[in-house]
Design a protein around this motif. Sequence first.
Motif, PDB file in Angstrom:
ATOM      1  N   VAL A  98       0.839  -1.209   0.000  1.00 21.84           N
ATOM      2  CA  VAL A  98       0.000   0.000   0.000  1.00 21.84           C
ATOM      3  C   VAL A  98       0.868   1.251   0.000  1.00 21.84           C
ATOM      4  CG1 VAL A  98      -1.644   1.363   1.347  1.00 21.84           C
ATOM      5  CG2 VAL A  98      -1.988  -1.097   1.103  1.00 21.84           C
ATOM      6  N   SER A  99       1.879   1.263   0.851  1.00 22.72           N
ATOM      7  CA  SER A  99       2.726   2.459   0.954  1.00 22.72           C
ATOM      8  C   SER A  99       3.527   2.686  -0.329  1.00 22.72           C
ATOM      9  CB  SER A  99       3.653   2.361   2.172  1.00 22.72           C
ATOM     10  OG  SER A  99       4.547   1.278   2.047  1.00 22.72           O
ATOM     11  N   LEU A 100       3.975   1.597  -0.976  1.00 20.02           N
ATOM     12  CA  LEU A 100       4.676   1.739  -2.258  1.00 20.02           C
ATOM     13  C   LEU A 100       3.727   2.240  -3.340  1.00 20.02           C
ATOM     14  CD1 LEU A 100       6.807  -1.514  -2.123  1.00 20.02           C
ATOM     15  CD2 LEU A 100       7.739   0.802  -2.293  1.00 20.02           C
ATOM     16  N   ASN A 101       2.494   1.750  -3.298  1.00 18.38           N
ATOM     17  CA  ASN A 101       1.495   2.190  -4.269  1.00 18.38           C
ATOM     18  C   ASN A 101       1.236   3.693  -4.131  1.00 18.38           C
ATOM     19  OD1 ASN A 101       0.003   0.486  -6.224  1.00 18.38           O
ATOM     20  ND2 ASN A 101      -1.752   1.608  -5.430  1.00 18.38           N
ATOM     21  N   ASN A 102       1.218   4.171  -2.882  1.00 15.31           N
ATOM     22  CA  ASN A 102       1.050   5.611  -2.645  1.00 15.31           C
ATOM     23  C   ASN A 102       2.276   6.404  -3.091  1.00 15.31           C
ATOM     24  OD1 ASN A 102      -1.442   5.133  -1.492  1.00 15.31           O
ATOM     25  ND2 ASN A 102      -0.675   5.171   0.615  1.00 15.31           N
TER      26      ASN A 102
ATOM     27  N   SER B  12      -2.654  -1.753  -8.702  1.00 18.23           N
ATOM     28  CA  SER B  12      -1.215  -1.536  -8.871  1.00 18.23           C
ATOM     29  C   SER B  12      -0.802  -1.660 -10.335  1.00 18.23           C
ATOM     30  CB  SER B  12      -0.432  -2.528  -8.012  1.00 18.23           C
ATOM     31  OG  SER B  12      -0.578  -2.226  -6.638  1.00 18.23           O
ATOM     32  N   LEU B  13      -1.429  -2.590 -11.072  1.00 18.70           N
ATOM     33  CA  LEU B  13      -1.129  -2.729 -12.503  1.00 18.70           C
ATOM     34  C   LEU B  13      -1.578  -1.483 -13.265  1.00 18.70           C
ATOM     35  CD1 LEU B  13      -2.132  -6.458 -12.983  1.00 18.70           C
ATOM     36  CD2 LEU B  13       0.141  -5.503 -13.445  1.00 18.70           C
ATOM     37  N   ASN B  14      -2.718  -0.952 -12.893  1.00 22.03           N
ATOM     38  CA  ASN B  14      -3.196   0.280 -13.534  1.00 22.03           C
ATOM     39  C   ASN B  14      -2.199   1.414 -13.297  1.00 22.03           C
ATOM     40  OD1 ASN B  14      -5.857   1.067 -14.925  1.00 22.03           O
ATOM     41  ND2 ASN B  14      -5.510   2.793 -13.546  1.00 22.03           N
ATOM     42  N   ASN B  15      -1.715   1.522 -12.048  1.00 26.09           N
ATOM     43  CA  ASN B  15      -0.707   2.543 -11.726  1.00 26.09           C
ATOM     44  C   ASN B  15       0.585   2.300 -12.504  1.00 26.09           C
ATOM     45  OD1 ASN B  15      -2.491   3.684  -9.943  1.00 26.09           O
ATOM     46  ND2 ASN B  15      -1.575   2.768  -8.126  1.00 26.09           N
ATOM     47  N   LEU B  16       0.970   1.032 -12.607  1.00 30.07           N
ATOM     48  CA  LEU B  16       2.197   0.700 -13.334  1.00 30.07           C
ATOM     49  C   LEU B  16       2.088   1.122 -14.797  1.00 30.07           C
ATOM     50  CD1 LEU B  16       4.988  -0.658 -13.381  1.00 30.07           C
ATOM     51  CD2 LEU B  16       3.823  -2.838 -13.850  1.00 30.07           C
TER      52      LEU B  16
ATOM     53  N   ALA C 138       6.252   1.525  -8.348  1.00 34.82           N
ATOM     54  CA  ALA C 138       5.096   0.808  -8.888  1.00 34.82           C
ATOM     55  C   ALA C 138       5.436  -0.651  -9.175  1.00 34.82           C
ATOM     56  CB  ALA C 138       4.599   1.500 -10.158  1.00 34.82           C
ATOM     57  N   LEU C 139       6.630  -0.903  -9.698  1.00 33.21           N
ATOM     58  CA  LEU C 139       7.054  -2.280  -9.978  1.00 33.21           C
ATOM     59  C   LEU C 139       7.142  -3.107  -8.695  1.00 33.21           C
ATOM     60  CD1 LEU C 139       9.801  -1.669 -12.687  1.00 33.21           C
ATOM     61  CD2 LEU C 139       7.762  -3.098 -12.970  1.00 33.21           C
TER      62      LEU C 139
END
Length: 736
Positions: free
Chosen positions: A568-572, A615-619, A590-591
């Motif tokens: 979660v924190s990496l996604n943010n 996360s894939l959408n963010n990537l 993101a990776l």
Amino acid sequence: MLNINLFQFDFGKINVSSFNVGSGYVGPASNRSFDNPGELQVPWHELQGKDLDPFALLSWHTRSSNFRGRDDEMIGLEQWALEERPISVKFISGEGGVGKSRLAAEFADHMEIRHDWSAGFVDLNKPQSFNLKRSGTLLIIDYPEEYQESVAEIFHDLARLDQTELKVCDPPIRLRVLFITRQHLKDWQKVITDAKANALVNITPVVLGGLSLEAAHELYNSALVKATEVMGEVVATLSEEMMAAWLEEAAENDQALFIVAAAIHNALYPQEETIKYSGRKVVRLLVEREDSRLRNISKEIGMADDNFCSILQAMANISDAIPIAAFHELLKDTGLQNGLPAKSTLAHCLRNTGLLTGGAVCAIKPDIIAAAFAVVVLTQAQELAPELVWQALSLDLAGGLNRLARLHHDAEIVLGMHEHTLGYWLARSVYSSPDRSALLAPILCRSHLPHALLPAAVAANETLLSKTDDKKELANICNNLGSCYSALGKRQEAFEASLRAVEICEQLAAADPGAFRPDLAGSLSNLGNRYSALGKRQEALEAALRAVEIYEQLAAADPGAFRPDLAVSLNNLGPFYSDLGKRQEALEAALRAVEIREQLAAADPGAFRPDLAMSLNNLGNRYSALGKRQEALEAALRAVEIREQLAAADPGAFRPDLAMSYGAIGNIYHADGQYEKAHDSFFRGIKLLAPIFMENRQGLQGLMNNLQADYLKMCRTLNKVPDRELQDLLEEEGTL
């Protein structure tokens, strides 16, 4: 909460499908008993008496109309029930008034008659034992959101039973549990995952919406015939053309409850040859009629306040039921009992009014009517309304709050009653009351709090903030306030509360790192989001980096507990880097988030596939920002693939996410010069979002605006005329 006691038989030699093979029990473990099990039942009620309360005709229990328009849902439920697996859980979801409970009840009857099952409703408030049939057993649980702890226990028990008692039977005994809820399946995911019951849940809920013209027409006329039968009036049935015109007048008119309400109103006022009012207006008129009746009763029994009986009913609607003996204490400081004859009890005065059922005033059914009635009556008693709401909840605060949130939603969203709300009166009842706030705050500290309860959560936490010196408690209060303020759109207040939480957690973690570093990391993550909401990008990044650093250390020591938090924190972190133009760092974050969530989703797909899609959408966005369009497209397409599966199972919950993914793919195609594909992607996103837009206009407005702007831009680029059907739909939904 749920236990099974199988009789000792050689199941393979039993040829009678209806043979009772055991008994079940639902209720507190301390009271568990399998003695004298009863039969599961559907609580149908016979209509009796010519001058029957019109609201009884609106209740699904009375079967006052033909059951039509749900053939596909019935077929799907039957297929689910007859699967070979021993235990399976399914959800029926939808707004209030669409016919969820009636569908479940008709399905239970169908399984009992057609397949010789034991089937019926269980009340989580009342311990009960019941027979299990060799052919199959269906348990129906209505309003599970009001009994979240009990539902969590049931999932734990089902997971245990799947590994023990029922699995050893050959052939297996079928046990089916059907939950009727207004929430989306994803709202129950944590409860299911914590119980390790994901494998037992059918991931395709039955999501109910409005009825077709044919079904609505038959429903209306059958309800009208029954109502006129009961009331002794003669009213002409409605033509299909007139029904079609009425359905076009308001979007909500295709809901089952509004259709039946319109029929009842026409039976009450037979001089009106057509349906004169919208579904919402009909409900309001029926409520005002009942309020007038109860006012007359108040006068007849000599009460000083004409509102007295209506207020009793409104309080019971909020509480579900209030024993008549409890009203004396609940109303003692309101002055409402003035006028009660000397030496006379309230029960004695009300004995012939029709208000009492088994010594209690019970809520009007169905809930939409109860909600409308409570708001109408309490609006007429503005000064007393907060106190009356609190007293109505005080008999069962936790359960009552869930019920109040449901009624608030019905009144404000389903019926459009915005001016005065139950949630507002609840907030007023606790503000500046430390005792009440102390009772309320622990119940309202959960995430994804219903919007109706947010003002009360703010009031309770603000009141407690100045009443405690305990630093851990202060940090929790500040974090709770930050979340509530943010959900209410109060960004500056949310930031200040989150900043204070971080400052306190830093002091606590300095003194005891082992105990308080997780709290500090969570508070820093919150603070990063608050900074970002205020446009303070550098500060947002710094807070997020600190949170990631702590979670990395925690996850290294205890991966099972902290890897989800690290993801979660990496996604943010990725978007915060991106906002500052640090695209490579954003990609790397993101990776890492995708890598962790792929591992989590492989171990528990039900719990983590939605997060993986996010996360894939963010990537995809991160790759696109670096001009790596092929990689961006591959990541975005993977997100779409997952979200299409999720949206097929639960459209209401996952359609917005899928629409967002179509928008992301459209942007990638646009950047790559593939304008036709970009056009088609934006078009699909809008078309997917439009039918549910009005259900959550505030939450979906930004996404809809972006999709429309991108779609129209592609139309201009390609010299295309915007799709006429889509434009009509958007105009109908009020988005153009």
